[in-house]
Enzyme design. Structure first.
Site, PDB file in Angstrom:
ATOM      1  N   ARG A 169       3.299 -81.139  26.519  1.00 15.15           N
ATOM      2  CA  ARG A 169       4.713 -81.521  26.583  1.00 15.15           C
ATOM      3  C   ARG A 169       5.479 -80.739  27.651  1.00 15.15           C
ATOM      4  NH1 ARG A 169       2.131 -84.528  24.310  1.00 15.15           N
ATOM      5  NH2 ARG A 169       2.328 -85.303  22.176  1.00 15.15           N
ATOM      6  N   SER A 223      10.160 -86.321  17.374  1.00 10.47           N
ATOM      7  CA  SER A 223       9.847 -84.927  17.067  1.00 10.47           C
ATOM      8  C   SER A 223      10.832 -83.995  17.761  1.00 10.47           C
ATOM      9  CB  SER A 223       8.421 -84.588  17.519  1.00 10.47           C
ATOM     10  OG  SER A 223       7.476 -85.325  16.776  1.00 10.47           O
ATOM     11  N   GLU A 293      11.196 -79.544  21.645  1.00 10.52           N
ATOM     12  CA  GLU A 293      10.690 -80.621  22.486  1.00 10.52           C
ATOM     13  C   GLU A 293      11.850 -81.408  23.076  1.00 10.52           C
ATOM     14  OE1 GLU A 293       7.796 -84.513  21.963  1.00 10.52           O
ATOM     15  OE2 GLU A 293       7.326 -82.684  20.882  1.00 10.52           O
TER      16      GLU A 293
END
Length: 297
Positions: A169, A223, A293
């Protein structure tokens, strides 16, 4: 519309209209360029007026604070694409404003494999390239060949995947542009291979069903935290006893603890309070510092 620009500028635009959380204060100016030339003109205008410029995707991984942003927020919306076939393989060139999930479905129906893991993935190609989006056994870094970028608001370059500094990520694009004009992804080139379209569409259907089963209803960004090595952010937040915790109209989902859902009239401040609560509680109980995130402006 600013008469000196070939693109509409929306003053005092509520960012709640452009984020999947449906929260966020106003951008001083908001724009949606659809071509590289429009993006360059917009960047030059922002620099001339000494206004900070932030490029965003479709707002699916974005939290804008209630105070808003004193500058320009722009979402690149170019959606051209071209498929170059080479026998059993192909290369897909696609602009950054194109839907990631829609592209995955289109290719699968045509019998091209490589992006089917992205079924149901919110957001656009550009955001996936910046954040190395991934799920269901695949990620952007594994299929991307190169990315076309706009640097410093005026320089068009192509960077191979090896120069993008990909990790879980993460990419170098997330870290560049803290000072000055940040990089903008204009397009990406992806590696594909032939496969049975029936098999691909069956996988698409299975992923869609799995997403529906796991994804909480309501407005969210997906998320909130990255998964720590060898563990799950959702498991840690649930183990900390925070499922169902509410602040205002923001709630840590009782279905998936790594989701924070806007139950109607949540403010960005409510979401930020829950984010801090989750980070603090998990750190105190398990010694793990959760990393965001989601991007906060």
């Amino acid at each position: 519309m600013n008469k000196s620009l070939p693109i509409a500028l929306r003053p005092n635009e509520p960012m709640s209209r452009h984020t999947s959380w449906r929260v966020g204060g106003p951008a001083q100016y908001y724009a949606e360029p659809t071509t590289p030339d429009e993006a360059m003109v917009l960047a030059a205008w922002a620099m001339t007026h000494r206004l900070p410029l932030i490029w965003v995707g479709r707002g699916t991984n974005l939290l804008v604070r209630d105070e808003g942003f004193a500058g320009v927020i722009a979402s690149y919306r170019g959606q051209r694409w071209a498929l170059h076939e080479h026998g059993e393989t192909a290369e897909l060139w696609v602009e950054a404003g194109t839907s990631m999930a829609g592209t995955a479905r289109r290719l699968a129906a045509m019998g091209w494999a490589g992006l089917e893991w992205a079924e149901g993935l919110p957001g656009a190609i550009g955001g996936a390239i910046v954040g190395n989006a991934g799920c269901y056994g695949g990620d952007t870094a594994s299929v991307l060949i190169d990315a076309e970028l706009l640097l410093n608001g005026s320089e068009r370059v192509v960077w191979p995947v090896t120069e993008l500094g990909y990790a879980y990520r993460e990419s170098i694009l997330k870290r560049r542009g803290a000072d000055g004009v940040p990089p903008l992804v204009l397009a990406g080139r992806f590696r594909l291979h032939r496969a049975d379209p029936n098999v691909l569409m069956a996988r698409i259907g299975a992923i869609a069903a799995e997403r529906k089963r796991k994804t909480p209803a309501g407005s969210s960004c997906g998320s909130v935290f990255k998964n720590p090595p060898g563990d799950s952010a959702g498991r840690l937040i649930e183990a900390a006893g925070l499922k169902g915790t509410r602040v205002g109209d923001a709630e840590i989902s009782p279905i998936h603890a790594n989701y924070i859902v806007n139950r109607g009239q949540a403010r960005a401040a409510d979401i930020l309070t829950l984010i801090e609560l989750a980070r603090t509680t998990v750190a105190e109980r398990f010694g793990v510092t959760l990393q965001l995130e989601v991007r906060v402006i």
